[in-house]
Design a protein around this motif. Structure first.
Motif: not given
Ligand code: ATP
Ligand code: MG
Lengths: 259, 320
Positions: A44, A174-175
């Protein structure tokens, strides 16, 4: 529209703490690149340096070079606001603006750049973005209802529509599916597949199958040791990374063996 | 869910613990009831004491403006001018204070370096600790004379706006001066409430705005202000409540007179609280009872404002 990202020798710090060490990579336009690696290895952190979002965190800074096509995004007179309208971001937790309607959520970013958008232009952009996010059919009858009234998967697609409405050239995710059920996850994965026609896409995921399903290339990050900075271990064609990785470390991670 | 096959093993709470719980619950309930009793007691006191003068009043209490209550027979008094002055002064104070308070709160939370922010926050809190007599002194001793030329300028250049029609007061002791002092007095509470809610804006919302290329101000407009709206309104309402009831500073600044007037720059308005404070020592006949009736009106206005504030804050927190 899509642009190439060229990173060389990037280090990322949180104050004194070196979180990510010496990353160099090239991310091709109109492709999906997956970042995988264990928790805390800096995926991240690194992702956020690609649109200077890490600067929002007090004390965080990066050293090194990130080129977006020809533009050095850390150049001395480059405005981070401009970088972020070129490089959009979708977060792990869907975050539509709770007090805004679905319509206003989609248009919010585009309005920032083009204040004098006419009503019909705005209508078209909303429809186009929502269609692009495979959400139009589900919400076209309630565009004026608050975005927070949607399901988690719909909210995430709304956030993707909101990001694409700004017409960026790169989308960082991000995810994006980690809080979603398998059906919604598949919907987003299909969407990523379509979006790569127009955008450069980078996605962080903990789900190996997902990385294998959606990405063209995969980058594996790992910590060089406890308390040590994260590093890029290996990057290559997804197929090859999952079948014949070059490094033992990568193979161990992908097959679930550690240590 | 059924309870038939629930295990019996749940350990019974010890006797001691239960007594403690019961005592605490009793105390908590008692304090809650006490608040209600005090409130009801005050209301009952006001109504009972106000009744004789209201019954004897020869004019409409809520509709007339003169105050002729210090007599033994046929009092004629009305609260209209006072209620008007009260609401007008408080409303202007609110209009002046809210934007400044929101600005200070935004600066503290999103712009100022951490050290500056904490010093500034401390200074604003300090404003709340200044006694209102001191504000009153500041109002007559400093602010009123300073404002005289400002008022003269306003009547000269903006006199065509009815609010600013002349002739401007030569003492500076006008409703606008009182409002400015009230605004300073309510600034801390509005700032504190706004600051608290601005700090709570979820990081996700702020980052969402920034990530699509919003500048800091645009981020504030998109993510912070909508989220903080209910807190700002709640703070403003609490400030309004305080401004409505403030006595000392207003009583010191305004020269006593009774009229309904939108002329902010002339002397001629009065508030309920200040009127009571000024009249009480000289009240005779029906005077005291009539003042208490005025107090009852103030009580009702403040109660309504506070309930409104509570309603808005509660509705806001449900939405978020
Ligand atoms: N705001 C922050 N301040 C200080 N250190 C941070 C901050 N955010 C992350 N870190 C540290 O940087 C390192 C990398 O964190 P990062 O969140 O980038 O990892 P990640 O690979 O995304 O992990 P995950 O898979 O759990 O999301 C960790 O050691 C973390 O503790
Ligand atoms: Mg992460």
């Amino acid at each position: 529209m899509a642009k190439r990202i060229d990173v060389s020798g990037l280090h990322v710090y949180y104050g004194d703490f070196l979180a990510v060490e010496d990353v160099s990579m090239t991310i091709e336009p109109r492709s999906v690149t997956a970042f995988i690696g264990s928790s805390g290895c800096g995926k991240s952190t690194f992702l956020r340096t690609l649109n200077r979002m890490h600067e929002v965190t007090p004390g965080a800074y990066a050293r090194g070079k990130v080129l977006l096509d020809d533009m050095d995004i850390y150049g001395p007179d480059v405005d981070p606001v401009l970088v972020r309208s070129e490089v959009g971001m979708v977060f792990q937790k869907a975050n539509p603006f709770p007090t805004m309607s679905i319509y206003d959520n989609v248009i919010a970013g585009a309005r920032l750049n083009n204040r004098r958008m006419s009503r019909s232009e705005a209508d078209d952009l909303v429809e186009e973005s929502l269609r692009g996010a495979n959400l139009w059919e589900e919400v076209k009858d309630r565009l004026n209802k608050p975005g927070s009234g949607l399901s988690g998967g719909q909210q995430q697609r709304l956030c993707i529509a909101r990001a694409t409405a700004v017409k960026p050239s790169v989308l960082l995710m991000d995810e994006p599916c980690s809080a979603l059920d398998p059906i919604s996850t598949l919907a987003i994965e299909d969407l990523i597949h379509q979006l790569k026609e127009d955008y450069t896409i980078v996605i962080v995921t903990h789900n190996m199958q997902q990385a294998a399903r959606v990405s063209d290339r995969t980058a594996f990050f790992n910590l060089s040791g406890p308390g040590k900075p994260g590093k890029l271990i290996e990057m290559g064609e997804t197929n090859q990374m999952f079948t014949r990785p070059e490094k033992k470390e990568t193979e161990n991670y992908i097959t679930g063996r550690f240590g | 869910m059924t309870t038939t096959d629930a295990p019996q093993a749940a350990p019974p709470p010890t006797g001691k613990r239960r007594i403690g719980d019961a005592v605490f619950a009793g105390l908590a309930r008692g304090s809650g009831l006490l608040i209600l009793l005090i409130l009801a007691g005050v209301a009952a006191f006001l109504i009972i004491q106000a009744w004789p003068s209201l019954a004897a009043n020869t004019t409409g209490f809520l509709t007339t403006q003169e105050w002729d209550a210090n007599v033994r027979e046929n009092p004629a008094f009305g609260v209209a001018a006072l209620a008007f002055g009260t609401v007008l002064a408080a409303a202007i104070a609110l209009l002046l204070a809210t934007p400044v308070a929101v600005g200070i709160a935004l600066f503290i939370v999103y712009y100022a370096p951490r050290r500056v922010a904490s010093v500034l926050g401390y200074l604003v809190d300090l404003l709340a600790a200044i006694p209102s007599v001191v504000y009153g002194l500041w109002g007559i001793g400093f602010l009123a004379p300073q404002l005289v030329p400002v008022f003269r300028g306003l009547t000269e250049y903006l006199g065509w706006i009815p609010l600013f029609s002349g002739p401007a007061s030569t003492s500076g002791r006008t409703i606008l001066t009182a409002s400015v002092v009230l605004a300073v007095m309510i600034l801390p509470i509005i700032t504190a409430m706004s600051r608290d809610v601005f700090k709570q804006v979820p990081q996700g919302h702020r980052e969402a705005a920034l990530a699509m290329g919003a500048t800091r101000w645009e981020m504030i407009r998109l993510a912070v202000l909508p989220f903080g709206r209910s807190g700002v309104v709640g703070g403003a309402m609490l400030g309004l409540g305080r401004a409505l009831g403030e006595t000392m500073a207003v009583a010191m600044i305004l020269s006593p007179s009774l009229a309904i007037s939108f002329d902010l720059l002339q002397s001629g308005n009065q508030t309920i609280a200040a009127h009571i404070a000024l009249q009480y020592p000289e009240a005779t006949g029906y005077g005291v009872s009539a003042l208490i009736a005025a107090g009852l009106v103030l009580f009702a206005i403040t109660l309504a404002v506070n309930m409104g504030a509570r309603y808005i804050v509660a509705r806001g927190s449900k939405e978020a």
